[in-house]
Write a protein that holds these residues in place. Structure first.
Motif, PDB file in Angstrom:
ATOM      1  N   SER A  92       0.838  -1.210   0.000  1.00 29.50           N
ATOM      2  CA  SER A  92       0.000   0.000   0.000  1.00 29.50           C
ATOM      3  C   SER A  92       0.866   1.250   0.000  1.00 29.50           C
ATOM      4  N   SER A  93       1.899   1.248   0.833  1.00 26.88           N
ATOM      5  CA  SER A  93       2.785   2.403   0.908  1.00 26.88           C
ATOM      6  C   SER A  93       3.469   2.658  -0.436  1.00 26.88           C
ATOM      7  N   HIS A 408     -12.756  11.699   2.869  1.00 20.96           N
ATOM      8  CA  HIS A 408     -11.338  11.445   3.147  1.00 20.96           C
ATOM      9  C   HIS A 408     -10.731  12.595   3.935  1.00 20.96           C
ATOM     10  N   ALA A 441      -7.262   6.691   2.310  1.00 21.18           N
ATOM     11  CA  ALA A 441      -7.635   7.223   3.635  1.00 21.18           C
ATOM     12  C   ALA A 441      -7.782   6.122   4.670  1.00 21.18           C
ATOM     13  N   ASP A 442      -6.873   5.140   4.637  1.00 21.04           N
ATOM     14  CA  ASP A 442      -6.952   4.041   5.599  1.00 21.04           C
ATOM     15  C   ASP A 442      -6.740   4.528   7.030  1.00 21.04           C
ATOM     16  N   GLY A 443      -5.890   5.525   7.202  1.00 24.01           N
ATOM     17  CA  GLY A 443      -5.667   6.050   8.539  1.00 24.01           C
ATOM     18  C   GLY A 443      -6.952   6.577   9.151  1.00 24.01           C
ATOM     19  N   THR A 484      -4.055  13.995   2.292  1.00 33.09           N
ATOM     20  CA  THR A 484      -4.551  12.721   2.801  1.00 33.09           C
ATOM     21  C   THR A 484      -3.610  11.594   2.434  1.00 33.09           C
ATOM     22  N   SER A 485      -3.153  11.565   1.182  1.00 31.83           N
ATOM     23  CA  SER A 485      -2.246  10.510   0.729  1.00 31.83           C
ATOM     24  C   SER A 485      -0.932  10.556   1.496  1.00 31.83           C
ATOM     25  N   ASP A 488      -1.408   9.284   5.045  1.00 32.72           N
ATOM     26  CA  ASP A 488      -1.488   7.827   5.099  1.00 32.72           C
ATOM     27  C   ASP A 488      -0.112   7.189   4.947  1.00 32.72           C
ATOM     28  N   ARG A 489       0.670   7.690   3.986  1.00 34.82           N
ATOM     29  CA  ARG A 489       2.008   7.117   3.787  1.00 34.82           C
ATOM     30  C   ARG A 489       2.874   7.326   5.023  1.00 34.82           C
TER      31      ARG A 489
END
Length: 505
Positions: A92-93, A408, A441-443, A484-485, A488-489
């Motif tokens: 994902s990262s 998000h 936006a998993d975080g 947002t991206s 998350d990263r």
């Protein structure tokens, strides 16, 4: 070469989702169901064997500000990413990092829209690359067998799934029937998923009724709004489709009535939606109807609202329509429909999003000599979203309505979560939900989950070729929504570093 479908400069600054208005349907959009082998008459088998912005939010902002940061905890990455395998975090990262590199996204979009994709060997290579990167990150699988595995993994991590069969625009009654069969099979598949793991099945009205007919209906509905004496003999009972501030410039002259053939096609579309709704009732899974551009949105709302009146389970809504907060009339239109539904005793749900057609909406309005229906700034769109969210949360606290907050935006998530907790409705799981796209936006998703809210991931599925344009939009959005991206990263890297330190200590 295909039409360019993005407005990168605006997206980069504003982070909106964009699709082109009135462009010819992509050949990848109007495809048959997922296991298509060349027989258009075959029944699909998807499972392989085996406005006025309400300023009260700003009034509350001061007394909420001291505790909004405590509602969603992003500091404890171990807790945030519990249940997420290390290899998935790494992939994902890496995928999000690739999508954040402008030249790579530009090159990918240029290639996908070029004649190189007509060369079989090159096409096979590109589709293979996409499948092993963006596709696996943003999509749930090619069929319902693969979707089942994805949903099970989500359920294990405390998230629910919105099942989205990846087809959009049907071109004739035959393709409408194929899409309907696919939607029904998706609904039926929920019985084989982990209990309560599917929060919604997503349907697109453009897949069961042609865009041409939706445009004709929308023109007639707009003219009825201009002239209430205008008679629409085919119109069924519905909720209000327009507000006083709603744009109607799309229809400049009185449209011709629907022809006999068009009325027949409309009846067929109603019949398709009836079958879908009855199947949803049978399997006790709500139906979420996606929004489109304002050219055809009145007809889509008409289908959603007329179905909501007919199909619901006691006081729980079956149908959730979509409100796009980047439209100036969004709040007024949502409040008008919600109040009318309440007066009729109809439970109505809404999904609240920011919007997906900014460039094309502005272009159309400008061409016709009117102001854009879109808010003038991203800040106004944020304010509208937050105000709509606050209204619906207060309605839910008073025992009426249901909402999915699809965002998000971390600040919007914090504000809504704080408001809900203040009003004591955190555990109203069926009536208040949050949602984010799968792979994005998993975080925020995990943070809201840990705060005790029901959170869903929007899961598109289908063969790579079928949802290629969806993947290109995700890559473009990911570049546009840099904050947002990047956030998350950053969270993923922090958790990967922690796991490495634990493994080597």
């Amino acid at each position: 070469m295909a039409n360019k479908v993005f407005c990168p400069k605006l997206l980069k600054n504003l982070g909106f989702h964009v699709r082109r208005l009135n462009s010819a349907p992509s050949p990848l959009s109007a495809v048959p169901p997922l296991n298509f082998t060349g027989d258009f008459n075959a029944v699909p088998n998807l499972v392989e064997p085996a406005p006025q912005i309400n300023t009260t939010l700003h009034h509350h902002h001061h007394h909420l500000h001291h505790n909004t940061n405590n509602i969603i905890n992003f500091d404890d990455v171990k807790e945030l990413f519990y249940g997420v395998p290390t290899m998935k975090l790494i992939r994902s990262s890496m995928t999000l990092q690739m999508a954040a590199i402008d030249p790579m996204v530009d090159l990918g979009m240029w290639i996908m829209n070029s004649k190189l994709m007509e060369m079989p060997v090159f096409r096979e290579l590109m589709l293979g690359f996409v499948k092993n990167t963006f596709y696996e990150h943003f999509c749930a699988g090619k069929d319902l067998t693969e979707v089942r595995r994805t949903v099970t993994n989500l359920s294990d991590s405390g998230l629910k799934a919105m099942l989205d069969y990846g087809v959009e625009h049907a071109t004739d009654n035959e393709s409408c029937e194929q899409s309907t069969a696919a939607f029904i099979q998706t609904i039926e598949s929920t019985k084989s998923l982990p209990e309560s793991s599917a929060s919604f099945v997503v349907a697109k009205i453009t897949a069961i009724c042609t865009a041409r007919l939706l445009k004709r209906m929308s023109d007639l509905l707009r003219w009825e709004q201009k002239d209430p004496s205008f008679n629409l003999p085919w119109k069924q009972e519905s909720l209000p489709l327009f507000a006083e501030s709603s744009p109607v410039y799309h229809t400049s002259s009185k449209p011709e009535p629907l022809t006999v053939e068009e009325e027949r096609d409309l009846q067929l579309a109603h019949e398709r939606l009836r079958k879908i709704c009855e199947k949803c009732l049978e399997h006790e899974v709500p139906l979420l109807i996606d929004a489109e551009d304002t050219t055809i949105q009145p007809a889509i709302d008409y289908f959603a609202y007329s179905a909501a009146i007919k199909y619901h389970k006691d006081d729980q809504p079956l149908i959730f329509g979509t409100i796009q907060a980047y439209l100036k009339d969004a709040k007024e239109r949502m409040v008008t429909a919600k109040k009318a539904a309440e007066k009729m005793g109809v439970p109505m749900g809404f999904k609240l999003v920011r919007g997906a057609y900014m460039c094309s909406e502005k272009e159309l309005a400008s061409t016709l000599g009117f102001k854009s229906p879109i808010h003038d700034s991203i800040e106004q769109t944020h304010a509208c979203f937050n105000s709509c969210a606050e209204f619906m949360i207060e309605e839910i606290a008073n025992g009426s309505g249901a909402v999915v907050l699809a965002t998000h935006n971390i600040e919007s998530g914090k504000l809504a979560a704080t408001k809900a907790i203040d009003l004591g409705i955190k555990n109203e799981r069926q009536n208040l939900q949050f949602a984010q796209l799968y792979g994005m936006a998993d975080g925020l998703s995990f943070g809201l989950r840990n705060a005790g809210f029901q959170v869903s991931k929007y899961l598109p599925f289908g063969p790579v070729e079928q949802i290629m344009h969806y993947l290109m939009r995700r890559a473009e959005e990911n570049r546009g929504m840099l904050s947002t991206s990047a956030f998350d990263r950053q969270l993923m890297r922090k958790e990967l570093k922690r796991r490495l330190e634990v493994a080597t200590s």
